[in-house]
Write a protein that holds these residues in place. Structure first.
Motif, PDB file in Angstrom:
ATOM      1  N   ALA A 125       0.461  18.227  -3.300  1.00 19.86           N
ATOM      2  CA  ALA A 125       0.375  17.345  -4.474  1.00 19.86           C
ATOM      3  C   ALA A 125       1.435  16.256  -4.460  1.00 19.86           C
ATOM      4  O   ALA A 125       1.169  15.108  -4.821  1.00 19.86           O
ATOM      5  N   HIS A 126       2.670  16.591  -4.035  1.00 21.68           N
ATOM      6  CA  HIS A 126       3.754  15.623  -4.120  1.00 21.68           C
ATOM      7  C   HIS A 126       3.624  14.497  -3.091  1.00 21.68           C
ATOM      8  O   HIS A 126       4.346  13.503  -3.156  1.00 21.68           O
ATOM      9  N   LEU A 127       2.690  14.650  -2.123  1.00 19.26           N
ATOM     10  CA  LEU A 127       2.479  13.622  -1.100  1.00 19.26           C
ATOM     11  C   LEU A 127       1.143  12.914  -1.240  1.00 19.26           C
ATOM     12  O   LEU A 127       0.856  11.985  -0.484  1.00 19.26           O
ATOM     13  N   MET A 128       0.320  13.328  -2.192  1.00 19.39           N
ATOM     14  CA  MET A 128      -1.052  12.849  -2.254  1.00 19.39           C
ATOM     15  C   MET A 128      -1.159  11.333  -2.394  1.00 19.39           C
ATOM     16  O   MET A 128      -1.955  10.678  -1.720  1.00 19.39           O
ATOM     17  N   GLY A 129      -0.343  10.751  -3.258  1.00 19.84           N
ATOM     18  CA  GLY A 129      -0.408   9.300  -3.455  1.00 19.84           C
ATOM     19  C   GLY A 129      -0.078   8.544  -2.187  1.00 19.84           C
ATOM     20  O   GLY A 129      -0.761   7.578  -1.814  1.00 19.84           O
ATOM     21  N   ARG A 130       0.974   8.966  -1.486  1.00 21.84           N
ATOM     22  CA  ARG A 130       1.394   8.264  -0.268  1.00 21.84           C
ATOM     23  C   ARG A 130       0.393   8.440   0.871  1.00 21.84           C
ATOM     24  O   ARG A 130       0.112   7.500   1.618  1.00 21.84           O
ATOM     25  N   VAL A 131      -0.149   9.640   1.006  1.00 21.91           N
ATOM     26  CA  VAL A 131      -1.130   9.874   2.069  1.00 21.91           C
ATOM     27  C   VAL A 131      -2.395   9.063   1.815  1.00 21.91           C
ATOM     28  O   VAL A 131      -2.937   8.425   2.726  1.00 21.91           O
ATOM     29  N   ALA A 150       8.327   6.386   1.067  1.00 25.26           N
ATOM     30  CA  ALA A 150       7.115   5.770   1.594  1.00 25.26           C
ATOM     31  C   ALA A 150       6.964   6.066   3.077  1.00 25.26           C
ATOM     32  O   ALA A 150       5.869   6.389   3.558  1.00 25.26           O
ATOM     33  N   ARG A 151       8.079   5.976   3.816  1.00 29.93           N
ATOM     34  CA  ARG A 151       8.041   6.248   5.252  1.00 29.93           C
ATOM     35  C   ARG A 151       7.683   7.708   5.510  1.00 29.93           C
ATOM     36  O   ARG A 151       6.949   8.022   6.450  1.00 29.93           O
ATOM     37  N   ALA A 152       8.175   8.599   4.660  1.00 31.92           N
ATOM     38  CA  ALA A 152       7.867  10.024   4.828  1.00 31.92           C
ATOM     39  C   ALA A 152       6.373  10.286   4.628  1.00 31.92           C
ATOM     40  O   ALA A 152       5.768  11.086   5.349  1.00 31.92           O
ATOM     41  N   GLY A 153       5.767   9.600   3.655  1.00 25.03           N
ATOM     42  CA  GLY A 153       4.332   9.765   3.433  1.00 25.03           C
ATOM     43  C   GLY A 153       3.515   9.263   4.599  1.00 25.03           C
ATOM     44  O   GLY A 153       2.548   9.903   5.028  1.00 25.03           O
ATOM     45  N   ALA A 154       3.902   8.095   5.159  1.00 22.96           N
ATOM     46  CA  ALA A 154       3.174   7.542   6.303  1.00 22.96           C
ATOM     47  C   ALA A 154       3.326   8.446   7.528  1.00 22.96           C
ATOM     48  O   ALA A 154       2.352   8.715   8.246  1.00 22.96           O
ATOM     49  N   SER A 155       4.540   8.937   7.776  1.00 18.71           N
ATOM     50  CA  SER A 155       4.760   9.782   8.949  1.00 18.71           C
ATOM     51  C   SER A 155       4.009  11.104   8.819  1.00 18.71           C
ATOM     52  O   SER A 155       3.601  11.693   9.825  1.00 18.71           O
ATOM     53  N   GLY A 213       0.792  -1.229   0.000  1.00 18.45           N
ATOM     54  CA  GLY A 213       0.000   0.000   0.000  1.00 18.45           C
ATOM     55  C   GLY A 213       0.817   1.269   0.000  1.00 18.45           C
ATOM     56  O   GLY A 213       0.681   2.124  -0.888  1.00 18.45           O
ATOM     57  N   VAL A 214       1.708   1.421   0.988  1.00 18.57           N
ATOM     58  CA  VAL A 214       2.478   2.662   1.103  1.00 18.57           C
ATOM     59  C   VAL A 214       3.519   2.766  -0.010  1.00 18.57           C
ATOM     60  O   VAL A 214       3.741   3.844  -0.577  1.00 18.57           O
ATOM     61  N   LEU A 215       4.158   1.652  -0.366  1.00 16.27           N
ATOM     62  CA  LEU A 215       5.134   1.682  -1.463  1.00 16.27           C
ATOM     63  C   LEU A 215       4.454   2.039  -2.779  1.00 16.27           C
ATOM     64  O   LEU A 215       5.009   2.777  -3.596  1.00 16.27           O
ATOM     65  N   GLY A 216       3.236   1.515  -2.989  1.00 17.82           N
ATOM     66  CA  GLY A 216       2.491   1.863  -4.201  1.00 17.82           C
ATOM     67  C   GLY A 216       2.203   3.354  -4.258  1.00 17.82           C
ATOM     68  O   GLY A 216       2.304   3.982  -5.316  1.00 17.82           O
ATOM     69  N   GLY A 217       1.850   3.943  -3.106  1.00 14.51           N
ATOM     70  CA  GLY A 217       1.621   5.382  -3.074  1.00 14.51           C
ATOM     71  C   GLY A 217       2.874   6.174  -3.398  1.00 14.51           C
ATOM     72  O   GLY A 217       2.817   7.207  -4.081  1.00 14.51           O
ATOM     73  N   ALA A 218       4.030   5.703  -2.916  1.00 13.65           N
ATOM     74  CA  ALA A 218       5.291   6.380  -3.214  1.00 13.65           C
ATOM     75  C   ALA A 218       5.601   6.326  -4.708  1.00 13.65           C
ATOM     76  O   ALA A 218       6.091   7.304  -5.301  1.00 13.65           O
TER      77      ALA A 218
END
Length: 430
Positions: A340-346, A209-214, A62-67
């Motif tokens: 915008a640059h974080l939307m997929g990961r969030v 990916a970790r940055a998006g989750a955090s 999930g999170v890697l796909g968002g990244a």
């Protein structure tokens, strides 16, 4: 969020049509896939493997796909994902025609379809705010229409169509779903291109990916928006696990009546999606989200205490309305405030939390029903939903929502003001 009289852009109509066609195909497969598996095996564990395989991509990637979506062009990601899913379905369709279908093949297809869905859904979630220029009112209207169409197609039209097509031949529903993905891919490819987000400092995929989750866990508003579906899935899966048994043993509902019971929930979902924008304007998005969450909890409490099928159907319709409104308001807010640059990961982090919670709900429902009574999971689910409402009420308050929208608007204006300067700098250096 305030109302906005401006029209949705033409590109949204194509995106809506693409997702509507794809949702119809999803509804067809929602009914056809378990029935196809049933033609291969009667082993409950084997059937469970096929059912669970489609959710595994969200749990594993999930999170890697968002990244990855945040690195890639979102429009291209969508049409390639749908093209790949259309081509993939040719394999089980051929196997069905040759009478060589197997459980491992169906499980593998379900997994890969789920993986394609992960990339398509995440990219679509990230593409929509760019298309609508992060306008909160337009996002609510757009998500209301998308959610309504999804419910109508996957909840009403698709399942009976899947059963009917399966009667014509085991390959027919597979080919119909492949056609829906192909049409969706063509429509998505005709959408306007959007500028890619400004690239970050080059980092590893895992670090991004970790940055998006955090980012989700550090922001109380985003965390509150993520907790609602996560806790909600625990509660709703606990109910879903025992609902058929509860309906049969406590309400005396037969198989046909159970289908009508589920239709009541879908009808409520359509109503909720339709009134979500009105609720957001009238109450404020934060208060509206708290109210819809409370409505879901009290509706499940009413279902647990229902003395007859009519009260149960009304309770499920009310619960569906609360869910439908929530699933318009919450994503619209997230799309309006996340950079915008974080939307997929969030988006993928929030979805992954919800998907991970679902198995716990199914286990909880089964254990409570076995240990105590078939009504117990329903009372426990209602308690969870109401407790979640109380915990997240301050996290998603109107005050926090308005502050986040102001910050997002300031960021967008700053980015637009700096764009001409960047172009001029580039011209000078050239």
């Amino acid at each position: 969020m305030t109302s906005d009289a401006r029209k949705l852009p033409t590109g949204f109509g194509r995106l809506w049509t693409a997702q509507t066609v794809s949702s119809l195909g999803d509804g067809v497969m929602h009914a056809a896939l378990p029935l196809l598996a049933l033609t291969v095996t009667r082993d409950p564990m084997a059937l469970a493997v096929v059912a669970a395989a489609g959710t595994l991509p969200w749990l594993l990637f999930g999170v890697l796909g968002g990244a990855l979506v945040d690195r890639w062009d979102r429009r291209r990601t969508m049409w390639i994902a749908d093209t790949a899913r259309a081509a993939l379905l040719a394999i089980p369709a051929t196997a069905a025609a040759l009478d060589v279908l197997s459980v491992p093949l169906l499980a593998a297809v379900a997994f890969l379809l789920g993986l394609g869905g992960l990339f398509f859904d995440t990219a679509a979630t990230a593409y929509l705010p760019d298309l609508l220029r992060r306008d909160p009112a337009l996002l609510e209207r757009a998500n209301s229409r998308l959610r309504g169409a999804q419910t109508a197609m996957s909840g009403f039209a698709g399942p009976p169509a899947g059963s009917a097509l399966l009667a014509l031949g085991r390959a027919v529903p597979l080919l119909a779903d492949a056609l829906s993905f192909a049409l969706s891919a063509l429509l998505v490819r005709s959408l306007p291109a959007m500028p890619r987000p400004v690239p970050e400092v080059r980092e590893s995929l895992l670090r991004q990916a970790r940055a998006g989750a955090s980012y989700v866990f550090r922001d109380r508003l985003l965390l509150g928006l993520a907790l609602r579906p996560a806790v909600g899935n625990v509660a709703f899966l606990a109910v879903e696990t025992v609902l058929a048994l509860f309906a049969h043993d406590r309400l005396g509902i037969d198989t046909y009546g159970f289908g009508l019971l589920l239709t009541a929930e879908a009808t409520g979902g359509l109503l909720g999606a339709g009134i979500a924008t009105f609720l957001g304007r009238r109450l404020g998005t934060g208060t509206a989200l708290t109210c819809t969450a409370a409505v879901e909890g009290f509706a499940i409490l009413g279902l647990a205490a229902a003395p007859n099928p009519y009260v149960a159907g009304l309770a499920l319709a009310v619960c569906g309305a609360g869910m439908g409104a929530t699933m318009v308001l919450a994503p619209s807010l997230r799309q309006a405030i996340v950079p915008a640059h974080l939307m997929g990961r969030v988006a993928s982090t929030s979805r992954m939390l919800a998907m991970c919670a679902a198995p716990f709900g199914a286990f909880l429902g089964g254990w409570l029903a076995t240990t105590y009574d078939v009504r117990t999971p329903l009372y426990a689910a209602a308690g969870l939903l109401l407790a979640m409402t109380a915990v997240t009420a301050t996290m998603t308050s109107n005050r926090r929502v308005e502050a986040a929208l102001r910050d997002s608007s300031d960021r967008q204006r700053s980015a637009e003001n700096s764009r001409p300067a960047r172009v001029a700098d580039a011209a000078v250096s050239a």
